[in-house]
Design an enzyme around this catalytic site. Structure first.
Site, mmCIF file in Angstrom:
data_model
loop_
_atom_site.group_PDB
_atom_site.id
_atom_site.type_symbol
_atom_site.label_atom_id
_atom_site.label_comp_id
_atom_site.label_asym_id
_atom_site.label_seq_id
_atom_site.Cartn_x
_atom_site.Cartn_y
_atom_site.Cartn_z
ATOM 1 N N GLU B 142 8.688 4.800 -6.534
ATOM 2 C CA GLU B 142 7.814 3.905 -7.381
ATOM 3 C C GLU B 142 6.445 4.305 -7.553
ATOM 4 O O GLU B 142 5.854 4.502 -8.721
ATOM 5 C CB GLU B 142 7.856 2.474 -7.004
ATOM 6 C CG GLU B 142 9.130 1.616 -7.019
ATOM 7 C CD GLU B 142 10.192 2.204 -6.080
ATOM 8 O OE1 GLU B 142 9.940 3.100 -5.273
ATOM 9 O OE2 GLU B 142 11.209 1.680 -6.131
ATOM 10 N N HIS B 211 13.190 -9.114 -0.929
ATOM 11 C CA HIS B 211 13.646 -9.075 -2.366
ATOM 12 C C HIS B 211 13.493 -10.493 -2.918
ATOM 13 O O HIS B 211 14.103 -10.428 -4.053
ATOM 14 C CB HIS B 211 15.187 -8.770 -2.495
ATOM 15 C CG HIS B 211 15.479 -7.315 -1.848
ATOM 16 N ND1 HIS B 211 15.396 -7.003 -0.544
ATOM 17 C CD2 HIS B 211 15.701 -6.402 -2.607
ATOM 18 C CE1 HIS B 211 15.910 -5.806 -0.477
ATOM 19 N NE2 HIS B 211 16.044 -5.305 -1.654
#
Lengths: 397, 406
Positions: B142, B211
């Site tokens: 990322e 998450h």
């Protein structure tokens, strides 16, 4: 304790590696060296070392005009950095000021091999790279002093020099963050089918950043025209490279990506390597260049630069490997100019730099309203007017 | 193309926006001004309208935030209702596809967006259509691919970077904060970063703590960034298109649980204004400000409240940075009571900033303290019951409104 002293002295020996052979070979293609455009072939001081690649030849073509321009540009960079030093001590430049003197050959050699359509992105030691890309001394000094006429309008500072038209993408304060940006620039170049390349510069300290390897992986996967240049000045702020990196052979760190080790104090070697790299990446994807260079100043103006290395080492490198002296020797040996002419060039440059400082000092500080400009772009339709907006407008294109 | 409006009835039927019919006064505007080139009627969701001329319009007409009705000539829909039904992820895909068709510089980068079609199917089919250079599968990196997107944007491309889950973008925080948000400023305006960073966030169904993160609270202080949150297929497509066209870096927050919402959206090209809030249900008694998934909890609570005799005004703020204080302020001036319902945590969330902004600007209009219902300051637990207690539930909203209106 004994071990570290031993290691550091062997590092010093490494840095003071004297030139084993005369820095040139006596092959001229023309007898007279007065002609500006006569091509001379000069050998670099040491050969290139390659990793997974055949290194280019040691013989570099150059001309009198080019060598004189190297001398002038490097002397200008050197003078600029030394003046920045005095301005900092006079408290006209504040904050962080990272000086590049000693490393000028990397910036100049790179410029000689590429065009302004290629891109360069570097970290915070960017004053000379900016100058090499076509920035003016006034822009540099104004930005350093936070004035309106600076290249970033005084809002960036020492670590944020940019010049979009000349393909200079900065100027970044966070170590290593510019490498993914550089790979992104190369991606855009590939996307637009420009046939241009990007040089993403970083230091030996940044070579241990994870994002560098991430970006290298993606660049190698997608065959991006990016050249990663490690300016190895052997110290990451106060930490010597052998204390920070298990493997200080930065040109080999790419593993599957080819690498080349270059004497970064020899402007002709840098030029040759960059030319070679540009041709290589346009066909084959990324390459790593390690420039073996040295900085005379400390990491920044707040760092004396002598607590982690000896003054003898610094002066030793200055005597043996200084890039400007090397070019001066070349010019004098080939009788391209006499010593007094070179002295005159240096005097001119001193005047140029002083004049630029004077102009920069007269430039005003930015207006207060500039605090709020350029936060957002006045883009599609609505203006972002802040928390006390009274009206929402929508302009259609 | 002139956009002539038909009757208000046609308008009401074409969207699930609940509007007051007396707000629309179209008599004088039925005949649009001359000029096939591009006079467009702009209708805002609160009924204000204006007509503007548009020379040099690129392709098709553009209606911002309009409840658009088709002119007689193009009434080709076989359904009796105009528009077409989509799920929210399809609406996002339509927005992406239309923008990629319109501008060759738009490209998509992210994990599994290409061959796999996107982990939430938002980019399904796009790789086959546009190829590997425009829909790029990245490795799991990322920090670097966000940085690469920003670098590409510096050079003029318009990348759309997807975080498979917004929480993963924490790894790219340096790139988003320092390079994305600040480069326009530190370069003195030389570089614009027209990047869109999007991805699903928020609390899902027992996805676990890492998450279920709400990154809007971390990104909200970054200067130079714009943040929007979509909640319906209509505004998802509109905001996606507006974000891609914007010259500023925009972070588009989607929600994991909202991808399968179905709605009928117009066939025409439309965008939603990035800085505007959306009036979901006008009311007189209390202003409820919300965004993303909490909008649906609020609407559920609103049903209960209406049955109990209350009249809440529900506004979906949509624009998380900057806040649409114009619309919010008008509402506060009308109702004098504010309840903020958000999914961020109590400390440092969007609600906290919104509360401060309302108190700073509209103190004199408030009859009661600004209440803010947010998630608990805990990592989201896995157990279903615990997870339900972490986020705000409709019953709590009803209780809060009752308390506010005492």
């Amino acid at each position: 304790m004994a071990v570290s002293r031993l290691a550091s002295s062997s590092l010093s020996k490494l840095l003071l590696r004297p030139l084993s052979a005369p820095p040139f070979s006596r092959h001229f293609s023309a007898a007279a060296s007065d002609d500006d455009w006569t091509v001379l072939t000069i050998e670099t001081s040491i050969p290139f070392t390659g990793h997974r690649i055949d290194p280019p030849s040691r013989s570099v073509d150059t001309t009198r005009k080019e060598l004189l321009s190297f001398f002038r540009d490097m002397a200008r960079m050197r003078r600029m950095e030394i003046s920045a030093d005095s301005l900092y001590k006079a408290k006209l430049i504040r904050g962080f000021c990272h000086l590049y003197d000693g490393q000028e050959a990397v910036a100049i050699g790179m410029e000689a091999a590429i065009t302004k359509r290629d891109s360069i992105i570097t970290a915070y030691r960017d004053h000379c790279t900016f100058l090499g890309r076509g920035g003016t001394l006034v822009e540099v000094f104004s930005e350093l002093m936070g004035r309106r006429s600076g290249c970033s309008k005084g809002k960036g500072g020492s670590m944020h020099f940019y010049k979009k038209e000349a393909g200079f993408y900065g100027g970044h304060g966070i170590v290593g963050a510019q490498v993914p940006l550089g790979c992104g620039l190369a991606f855009a170049q590939k996307y637009s089918k420009d046939e241009t390349v990007t040089f993403a510069l970083y230091g030996d300290g940044a070579a241990n950043q994870g994002q560098l390897f991430e970006a290298l992986n993606i660049s190698a996967l997608w065959d991006l025209p990016v050249i990663l240049v490690c300016e190895n000045n052997h110290y990451g702020m106060g930490t010597a490279e052998w204390r920070a990196s298990k493997s200080p052979a930065y040109y080999k760190r790419g593993d599957y990506v080819p690498g080349l080790k270059v004497d970064g104090m020899d402007v002709l070697a840098v030029k040759q390597a960059c030319k070679f790299a540009k041709e290589h990446v346009l066909k084959n994807g990324p390459i790593i260049l390690e420039m073996d260079t040295y900085r005379y100043h400390g990491h920044s103006m707040s760092d004396p630069g002598s607590t982690y290395r000896t003054r003898d080492e610094i002066s030793g490198v200055r005597q043996e490997r200084d890039p400007i002296e090397r070019v001066r020797k070349l010019i004098l040996t080939y009788e391209m100019a006499c010593a007094s002419e070179l002295k005159d060039i240096e005097k001119e440059i001193r005047k140029e730099v002083d004049e630029a400082i004077r102009q920069a000092k007269e430039s005003p500080m930015p207006d207060p309203f500039e605090l709020f400009t350029n936060v957002y772009v006045k883009g599609y339709g609505v203006e972002a007017l802040g928390a006390d907006r009274k009206e929402v407008k929508a302009f259609l294109p | 193309m002139a956009a002539a409006l038909q009757t208000a009835a046609a308008l009401m039927a074409s969207s699930n926006l609940v509007v007051n019919s007396e707000r629309f006064r179209f008599g004088s505007l039925l005949r649009s001004p001359a000029g096939r080139k591009g006079s467009v009627l702009v209708v805002k969701s609160d009924g204000r309208h204006s007509v503007s001329f548009n020379a040099g319009l690129r392709g098709g007409h553009l209606i911002t935030n309009a409840v658009a009705a088709k002119s007689e000539a193009s009434a080709k829909s076989t359904d009796s209702k105009p528009g077409h039904e989509v799920l929210l992820f399809e609406a996002l895909r339509e927005g992406l596809e239309e923008e990629m068709d319109r501008d060759p510089r738009v490209c998509i980068m992210g994990e599994d967006v290409g061959h796999y079609g996107g982990s939430y199917k938002v980019t399904k089919g796009l790789a086959e259509k546009y190829g590997d250079l425009r829909v790029l599968d990245t490795p799991i990196a990322e920090n670097s691919f966000t940085g690469m997107g920003i670098g590409a944007a510096m050079m003029g491309l318009r990348p759309v970077v997807e975080g498979m889950n917004m929480g993963f973008l924490l790894l790219a925080f340096n790139q988003i904060s320092n390079n994305c948000g600040m480069l326009h400023y530190t370069s003195g305006g030389q570089f614009t970063i027209p990047i869109v960073i999007r991805g699903p966030g928020g609390v899902g169904r027992q996805l676990g703590a890492e998450h279920s993160q709400r990154l809007e609270s971390y990104f909200q202080s970054i200067p130079g960034l714009q943040m929007v949150a979509c909640s319906t297929p209509y505004n998802a497509k509109g905001l996606m298109k507006a974000a891609i066209r914007s010259e500023n870096p925009v972070v588009l927050f989607e929600h994991v649980l909202l991808y399968n919402l179905k709605e009928r959206i117009p066939d025409e090209d439309y965008i939603c204004c990035l800085e505007e809030a959306e009036m979901v249900r006008p009311g007189e008694q209390v202003t409820i400000l919300t965004y993303s998934r909490m909008r649906y909890h609020v609407m559920q609570a609103a049903k209960t409240l209406v049955n109990k005799g209350y009249d809440p005004e529900v506004i979906d703020i949509r624009s998380l940075k900057p806040f649409d204080l114009y619309r919010i302020g008008n509402s506060v001036k009308k109702t004098h009571r504010v309840l903020i319902v958000e999914e961020c945590m109590r400390t440092g969330g969007i609600g906290a900033s919104l509360r401060a902004a309302i108190i700073d600007n509209f103190w004199d209009y408030l009859d009661a303290p600004v209440m803010c219902l947010s998630s608990q300051d805990v990592p989201t637990p896995y157990a279903g019951t615990l997870e339900d207690w972490t986020v705000v539930q409709p019953a709590q909203i009803v209780a809060a409104v009752e308390q506010l209106c005492q």
